[in-house]
Design an enzyme around this catalytic site. Structure first.
Site, PDB file in Angstrom:
ATOM      1  N   VAL A 310       0.886  -1.008  -0.053  1.00  0.00           N
ATOM      2  CA  VAL A 310      -0.023  -0.051  -0.074  1.00  0.00           C
ATOM      3  C   VAL A 310       0.770   1.156   0.082  1.00  0.00           C
ATOM      4  O   VAL A 310       1.983   1.207   0.513  1.00  0.00           O
ATOM      5  CB  VAL A 310      -1.157   0.056   1.218  1.00  0.00           C
ATOM      6  CG1 VAL A 310      -2.044  -0.991   0.967  1.00  0.00           C
ATOM      7  CG2 VAL A 310      -0.175   0.170   2.677  1.00  0.00           C
ATOM      8  N   SER A 311       0.414   2.469  -0.156  1.00  0.00           N
ATOM      9  CA  SER A 311       0.984   3.605  -0.392  1.00  0.00           C
ATOM     10  C   SER A 311       2.121   3.644  -1.062  1.00  0.00           C
ATOM     11  O   SER A 311       2.371   3.411  -2.383  1.00  0.00           O
ATOM     12  CB  SER A 311       1.103   3.999   1.230  1.00  0.00           C
ATOM     13  OG  SER A 311       1.536   5.427   1.282  1.00  0.00           O
ATOM     14  N   ASN A 312       3.350   4.083  -0.432  1.00  0.00           N
ATOM     15  CA  ASN A 312       4.589   4.083  -1.337  1.00  0.00           C
ATOM     16  C   ASN A 312       4.860   2.548  -1.791  1.00  0.00           C
ATOM     17  O   ASN A 312       5.422   2.355  -2.607  1.00  0.00           O
ATOM     18  CB  ASN A 312       5.765   4.586  -0.454  1.00  0.00           C
ATOM     19  CG  ASN A 312       5.676   6.155  -0.519  1.00  0.00           C
ATOM     20  OD1 ASN A 312       5.023   6.710  -0.999  1.00  0.00           O
ATOM     21  ND2 ASN A 312       6.512   6.697   0.564  1.00  0.00           N
ATOM     22  N   GLY A 335      -3.037  -0.913  -2.751  1.00  0.00           N
ATOM     23  CA  GLY A 335      -3.805  -0.065  -2.248  1.00  0.00           C
ATOM     24  C   GLY A 335      -3.472   1.033  -2.051  1.00  0.00           C
ATOM     25  O   GLY A 335      -2.116   1.437  -1.686  1.00  0.00           O
ATOM     26  N   HIS A 612      -6.712   7.530   3.746  1.00  0.00           N
ATOM     27  CA  HIS A 612      -5.373   6.987   3.468  1.00  0.00           C
ATOM     28  C   HIS A 612      -4.859   6.106   4.862  1.00  0.00           C
ATOM     29  O   HIS A 612      -4.145   5.075   4.645  1.00  0.00           O
ATOM     30  CB  HIS A 612      -4.404   7.905   3.317  1.00  0.00           C
ATOM     31  CG  HIS A 612      -2.947   7.403   2.711  1.00  0.00           C
ATOM     32  ND1 HIS A 612      -3.030   7.211   1.607  1.00  0.00           N
ATOM     33  CD2 HIS A 612      -1.922   7.157   3.257  1.00  0.00           C
ATOM     34  CE1 HIS A 612      -1.787   6.929   1.198  1.00  0.00           C
ATOM     35  NE2 HIS A 612      -1.029   6.921   2.216  1.00  0.00           N
TER      36      HIS A 612
END
Length: 699
Positions: A310-312, A335, A612
């Site tokens: 997820v994210s980075n 994600g 987030h």
């Protein structure tokens, strides 16, 4: 612990850490060799450790479901000198809890958690998973990259039906950063999990003492660690001494200050993590040749491999799939990916049939703008009732908002004669920059929690390849007085447990973001009445004026959105105010459709009321308004598994219309399936249209 000897580089400070372990021999070699050989990028020794699944394990470090869910974090026998095992346990505890809602009402132990099986049932008890870990550095020979690679091989791994799941760290977290986001699912599926810390990895350098972190979180001086530290500031000892005299109690961080622009390598190091996992699996399951060495059982493409996180970490998985030329990656499931897309002419993002005001901006652009405007926008009428996510008294925060608005107005950056109108204009500018009204109640907590200031400062440093001694835009990282916010020596060095408790992006673990003004360094929120506006404006100007090479370095991290026809799923919360969906996932999907056309196998699931940080969902006001995106990340992984293993079609791109829990902030009703509608094969009016470079998302 067993260690497998690779290259010759090894720090003297590691000798004690290796006591009780064994070094196994292996040579570097090419992929056509019949003998398993360490990939050439592996530097130093590989540490191999077996976990029994009782006293210690891969998923919970021996804590089990109960321990991970406890608010009492694991301690150290000797707080002044924790062991590598204790730091690992704390790292798993901290990182697991940082990525998911850990409260039972929020879903922990019922929808996810070590005790919950892949069908969503509470059947796994404490959920401890036995197996083996392989730990090593990836480096280019300079001793300055030192990306941490980790492979977990569960005891349930089936050599006849092998699988790998990547779990590249989110944020700037250490190597266990995605253990809840992707590692847990992979381990439960019986897959090897390939982790890496992306070359950020929570590595820090305490300038005043010269103390640095090693690969296992234990500490050494920079001189004794040599090239085996996670990170050592590149300046000479005399330069650092002079800096420390002028700016005491400061810290250099790897993501911010390595001068490597590590993001440009996130795809490559994720591929390296997969290759390292192949090596580990061949080492563990390959045939024995010449009595000691192992042969090759698995070659590139032989193992079902899902790039996930997820994210980075999600952005890293996408980049890895784009760069894969050897068939390492089978599919992708990510994600809320932080991804910077190289947009081509004609590509368009629409919502409800109308073009959105802005899309596809890089993080350096939208983060510096949000950091400048959010403290003012938080005072807008539309943001009334936003969750409060700050340790500062509300009165102090309200004063910051008023003063930031006033300074913005005086600088001609917002219009309006009073705070209310200035705040409304600031919010309108965020809309024009691609933020959605769905994020209105998140603008305040993204800044109040210091998430956005932290991102703006760390990435500006990274994208300009700045050194710690540069004090870019007069910001630095330091320990502070808890009352006044002024820089001060810590009672206990934060380095001791940094590996276990830090997240790689100050403020974290007692190391704060400070602004260096005329009176010295002070917590950036308190340094001036307008919360260090001058520094925030400076960060913004770096981007708008293309200063210090920021444009070139941002271009180096952009991707083409070409997944090479691999099946892929992206999940993103519509309300995300940290990584806005218009600039990341929507833009990526649109560009992918232009790049791959009808050959694309990418599905996109946009989750209403998703934001987030699932770890914030227990905070009053978050609990009543927002739903866990993690739930859909796991559903997407299951969908992809069924697609790969049984040919089940992936559901088409769609909006998932969730139902907030409601109730009283801080006491929302328990999360239930009524809040979480499934991803469906026939979404009807909720279908997202994607064609020839245009994405149209239903309102």
């Amino acid at each position: 612990m067993t260690a497998i000897r690779g290259g010759s580089r090894r720090a003297p400070g590691l000798a004690l850490a290796l006591l009780g372990g064994v070094l196994l021999g292996a040579c570097h070699g090419d992929e056509n060799a019949q003998v398993n050989a360490l990939p050439g990028f592996v530097s130093g020794s590989v540490r191999k450790t077996a976990y029994d699944g009782a006293s210690d394990d891969l998923l919970t470090a021996g804590l089990g479901k109960t321990g991970l869910g406890s608010d009492t974090r694991p301690g150290f026998a000797n707080p002044a000198q924790p062991s590598a095992a204790e730091l690992r346990r704390l790292a798993i505890y901290s990182n697991y809890r940082a990525l998911v809602d850990i409260t039972p009402n929020g879903g922990y132990g019922r929808f996810w958690g070590p005790n919950v099986d892949l069908a969503g049932n509470d059947t796994l008890g404490e959920g401890k998973i036995a197996g083996t870990e392989y730990l090593a550095y990836s480096d280019d020979g300079s001793g300055r990259k030192n990306v941490t690679l980790l492979v977990q091989v569960p005891a349930s791994f089936d050599p006849a039906n092998p699988c790998i799941v990547t779990a590249t760290a989110s944020g700037s977290r250490g190597v266990y950063g995605a253990i809840a986001a992707a590692g847990e699912w992979g381990l439960k599926r019986g897959c090897a999990v390939a982790y890496n810390d992306k070359g950020g990895g929570n590595g820090a350098h305490e300038i005043g003492t010269g103390v640095v972190t090693l690969i296992d979180g234990t500490l050494a001086t920079a001189s004794s660690a040599g090239s085996s530290s996670l990170f050592t500031a590149s300046e000479s000892s005399s330069t650092l001494a002079a800096f420390n005299s002028a700016f005491p109690n400061r810290y250099a961080y790897k993501h911010a200050h390595s001068q490597q622009n590590p993001e440009q390598d996130w795809g490559r190091v994720t591929l390296q993590a997969v290759e390292f996992a192949y090596w580990a699996l061949n080492e563990q399951f390959g045939p024995v040749v010449d009595g000691t060495r192992h042969g090759i059982r698995y070659r590139p493409g032989d193992i079902t491999t899902i790039a996930a996180s997820v994210s980075n970490g999600g952005g890293s998985a996408l980049a890895a799939a784009e760069q894969d030329t050897r068939g390492w990656i089978t599919a992708v499931v990510v994600g809320e990916p932080q991804i910077n897309v190289r947009m081509t002419p004609g590509v368009t993002v629409e919502q409800g049939g109308a073009p959105v005001p802005s899309f596809g901006r890089p993080l350096a652009d939208y983060a510096t703008l949000a950091n400048l405007l959010q403290p003012c926008a938080a005072a807008a009428v539309a943001a009334t009732g936003a969750p409060y996510l700050s340790a500062l008294p509300m009165g102090v925060t309200q004063s910051i908002r008023t003063q930031r608005c006033a300074t913005l107005a005086a600088a001609g950056l917002v219009s309006g004669a009073d705070t209310a109108s200035q705040a409304s204009d600031a919010l309108a500018q965020l809309y024009a920059a691609g933020y959605l009204a769905d994020s209105d109640l998140l603008q305040a907590p993204m800044w109040d929690s210091q998430a956005m200031p932290a991102i703006a400062v760390t990435y500006a440093n990274a994208y300009t390849r700045s050194r710690v001694t540069d004090n870019l835009c007069n910001f630095s990282f330091a320990t502070t007085n808890p009352v006044t916010g002024a820089v001060a020596a810590p009672a206990v060095s934060p380095m001791t447990n940094l590996f276990g408790a830090g997240n790689g992006v100050p403020p974290t673990n007692g190391i704060n973001l400070v602004f260096n003004g005329a009176s010295g360094g002070v917590d950036h929120r308190l340094a001036t009445p307008d919360a260090s506006f001058a520094g925030a404006f400076c960060l913004r100007q770096l981007w708008t004026a293309n200063q210090l090479g920021i444009g070139t370095n941002v271009d180096a991290v952009r991707v083409a959105a070409n997944l090479q026809h691999k099946p892929a799923i992206i999940v993103h919360g519509r309300s995300d105010a940290l990584v806005p969906v218009n600039h990341a996932s929507r833009a990526y999907v649109a560009q992918n459709s232009a790049t791959e056309g009808r050959a694309s196998q990418l599905s996109f699931y946009e989750v209403t009321n998703g934001q987030h940080f699932d770890a914030f969902l227990s905070v009053p006001g978050f609990d009543t308004r927002f739903v866990p995106v993690h739930y859909y990340d796991e559903q997407a992984l299951n969908l992809m598994w069924n697609h790969l293993k049984s040919g089940a079609p992936l559901p088409p791109s769609q909006v998932i219309r969730t139902v907030p829990r409601g109730g009283v902030p801080g006491a929302a009703p328990a999360l239930s399936t009524a809040n979480l509608p499934p991803i469906v094969q026939s979404p009807g009016a909720n279908a997202i249209a994607v064609n020839a470079g245009v994405i149209d998302v239903p309102l």
